[in-house]
Design an enzyme around this catalytic site. Structure first.
Site, PDB file in Angstrom:
ATOM      1  N   ASN A  13       0.873  -1.168   0.000  1.00  0.00           N
ATOM      2  CA  ASN A  13       0.000   0.000   0.000  1.00  0.00           C
ATOM      3  C   ASN A  13       0.912   1.221   0.000  1.00  0.00           C
ATOM      4  O   ASN A  13       1.458   1.590   1.037  1.00  0.00           O
ATOM      5  CB  ASN A  13      -0.890  -0.026   1.259  1.00  0.00           C
ATOM      6  CG  ASN A  13      -1.686   1.258   1.427  1.00  0.00           C
ATOM      7  OD1 ASN A  13      -1.730   2.092   0.521  1.00  0.00           O
ATOM      8  ND2 ASN A  13      -2.299   1.426   2.581  1.00  0.00           N
ATOM      9  N   HIS A  99      -9.654   1.355   4.617  1.00  0.00           N
ATOM     10  CA  HIS A  99      -8.380   1.536   5.327  1.00  0.00           C
ATOM     11  C   HIS A  99      -8.614   2.498   6.499  1.00  0.00           C
ATOM     12  O   HIS A  99      -9.420   3.425   6.397  1.00  0.00           O
ATOM     13  CB  HIS A  99      -7.322   2.096   4.367  1.00  0.00           C
ATOM     14  CG  HIS A  99      -5.951   2.101   4.986  1.00  0.00           C
ATOM     15  ND1 HIS A  99      -5.541   3.089   5.846  1.00  0.00           N
ATOM     16  CD2 HIS A  99      -4.929   1.220   4.892  1.00  0.00           C
ATOM     17  CE1 HIS A  99      -4.307   2.809   6.255  1.00  0.00           C
ATOM     18  NE2 HIS A  99      -3.916   1.687   5.692  1.00  0.00           N
ATOM     19  N   GLU A 101      -7.027   4.931   7.550  1.00  0.00           N
ATOM     20  CA  GLU A 101      -6.835   6.358   7.215  1.00  0.00           C
ATOM     21  C   GLU A 101      -8.076   6.918   6.520  1.00  0.00           C
ATOM     22  O   GLU A 101      -8.436   8.081   6.709  1.00  0.00           O
ATOM     23  CB  GLU A 101      -5.567   6.523   6.352  1.00  0.00           C
ATOM     24  CG  GLU A 101      -4.311   6.341   7.201  1.00  0.00           C
ATOM     25  CD  GLU A 101      -3.114   5.769   6.470  1.00  0.00           C
ATOM     26  OE1 GLU A 101      -3.069   5.808   5.225  1.00  0.00           O
ATOM     27  OE2 GLU A 101      -2.198   5.260   7.161  1.00  0.00           O
ATOM     28  N   GLU A 171      -5.621  -4.641  10.495  1.00  0.00           N
ATOM     29  CA  GLU A 171      -4.588  -3.626  10.694  1.00  0.00           C
ATOM     30  C   GLU A 171      -4.885  -2.840  11.969  1.00  0.00           C
ATOM     31  O   GLU A 171      -5.677  -1.889  11.951  1.00  0.00           O
ATOM     32  CB  GLU A 171      -4.561  -2.651   9.509  1.00  0.00           C
ATOM     33  CG  GLU A 171      -4.191  -3.292   8.193  1.00  0.00           C
ATOM     34  CD  GLU A 171      -3.551  -2.298   7.231  1.00  0.00           C
ATOM     35  OE1 GLU A 171      -2.505  -2.634   6.665  1.00  0.00           O
ATOM     36  OE2 GLU A 171      -4.078  -1.184   7.068  1.00  0.00           O
ATOM     37  N   GLY A 177       2.322   2.402  10.638  1.00  0.00           N
ATOM     38  CA  GLY A 177       3.306   3.474  10.476  1.00  0.00           C
ATOM     39  C   GLY A 177       3.973   3.905  11.769  1.00  0.00           C
ATOM     40  O   GLY A 177       4.623   4.944  11.831  1.00  0.00           O
TER      41      GLY A 177
HETATM   42  P1  PGA Z   1       2.667   0.326   7.607  1.00  0.00           P
HETATM   43  O1  PGA Z   1       1.224   0.567   6.942  1.00  0.00           O
HETATM   44  O2  PGA Z   1       3.191  -0.969   7.065  1.00  0.00           O
HETATM   45  O3  PGA Z   1       3.484   1.510   7.181  1.00  0.00           O
HETATM   46  O4  PGA Z   1       2.475   0.267   9.087  1.00  0.00           O
HETATM   47  C1  PGA Z   1       0.314  -0.472   6.734  1.00  0.00           C
HETATM   48  C2  PGA Z   1      -0.946   0.069   6.104  1.00  0.00           C
HETATM   49  O5  PGA Z   1      -1.391   1.151   6.505  1.00  0.00           O
HETATM   50  O6  PGA Z   1      -1.531  -0.573   5.208  1.00  0.00           O
END
Ligand code: PGA
Length: 257
Positions: A13, A99, A101, A171, A177
């Site tokens: 992603n 997601h 976000e 997740e 992140g």
């Molecule tokens: P990350 O993100 O691997 O940077 O933690 C995963 C995601 O948001 O799909």
């Protein structure tokens, strides 16, 4: 629930990162390593404007293409939106929906995520449905209530059979992140719960549905995570932008087949 029928999947992603030049280097590196991914499926979910570049760069390889979002509408007066049929037009196989976000920064709620899930399937795309709890929710022992609600929103609207052609990605928001990965045992326990939730409606589909873990997956922890009984691969953010890391993660999935 270990099922030898489930192939491993690693999806990158990219989020809102990239440029034509950087993408080209990354895509070429992934494409040339793909022969070593064994039976593990590898996909990259790129920003919309780069779909054509990625489609061209990956042509003739087994690396699949995906988008990070999709409109719940198929066409019409929806300024700024991108539809499932448009994504198919550019060779997409996958579309991420829900997601965290999108949920937290853009206000997407369960009902809209379910509509996007169904729009993706109408267009012949495989939705990658993201579910996950925040740190506050985990601390209040609400993890199962939250991810259960997010998954049931799909089961109740699209029906359990829709999951036969879908991917679920767990997740935890606190792991995205942040460099703070869920332990393999923590991730496995939620994956097992999610699979049980599907099994309440259909045990065969529960055994078959691909379930990814996402949240600070790196080459150093991928192998152990992917070795857990209910974890079929990963949704990779930051590490998917670094060719050698993403390739190492795909190889870790191949080794765990
Ligand atoms: P990350 O993100 O691997 O940077 O933690 C995963 C995601 O948001 O799909």
């Amino acid at each position: 629930m270990r099922d030898q029928m489930r192939a491993k999947l690693v999806a990158g992603n990219w989020k809102m990162h990239g440029s034509r030049a950087a993408n080209q280097r990354l895509l070429e590196a992934v494409k040339s390593a793909a022969a070593e991914f064994g039976g593990a499926q590898c996909a990259v979910c790129v920003p919309f404007p780069y779909l054509e570049q990625a489609q061209n760069a990956l042509a003739g390889s087994a690396v699949a293409l995906g988008a990070q979002n999709v409109s719940e509408h198929d066409s019409g007066a929806y300024t700024g939106e991108v539809s499932g049929p448009m994504l198919r037009d550019f060779g997409c196989r996958y579309a991420i929906v829900g997601h965290s976000e999108r949920r937290t920064l853009f206000g997407e709620r369960d009902g809209q995520v379910a509509a996007k899930f169904q729009a993706a399937q109408r267009a012949g795309l495989i939705p990658i449905l993201c579910v996950g709890e925040t740190l506050a929710e985990r601390d209040k022992a609400e993890t199962e209530a939250v991810v259960g609600r997010q998954l049931r929103a799909i089961l109740d609207t699209a029906g359990v059979r829709a999951l036969a052609d879908a991917v679920v990605a767990y997740e935890p928001v606190w792991a995205i992140g942040t460099g703070r990965t869920a332990t393999p045992a923590q991730a496995q326990s939620v994956h097992e719960f999610l699979r049980r939730t599907v099994a309440e409606r259909d045990t065969e589909i529960a055994a078959r549905v691909t379930m990814l873990y996402g949240g600070s997956v790196k080459p150093a922890n991928a192998g152990e995570l992917f070795g857990m009984a209910d974890i079929d691969g990963g949704l990779i953010g930051g590490a998917s932008l670094v060719a050698e890391d993403f390739i190492a993660i795909c190889k870790a999935a191949a080794a765990r087949r």
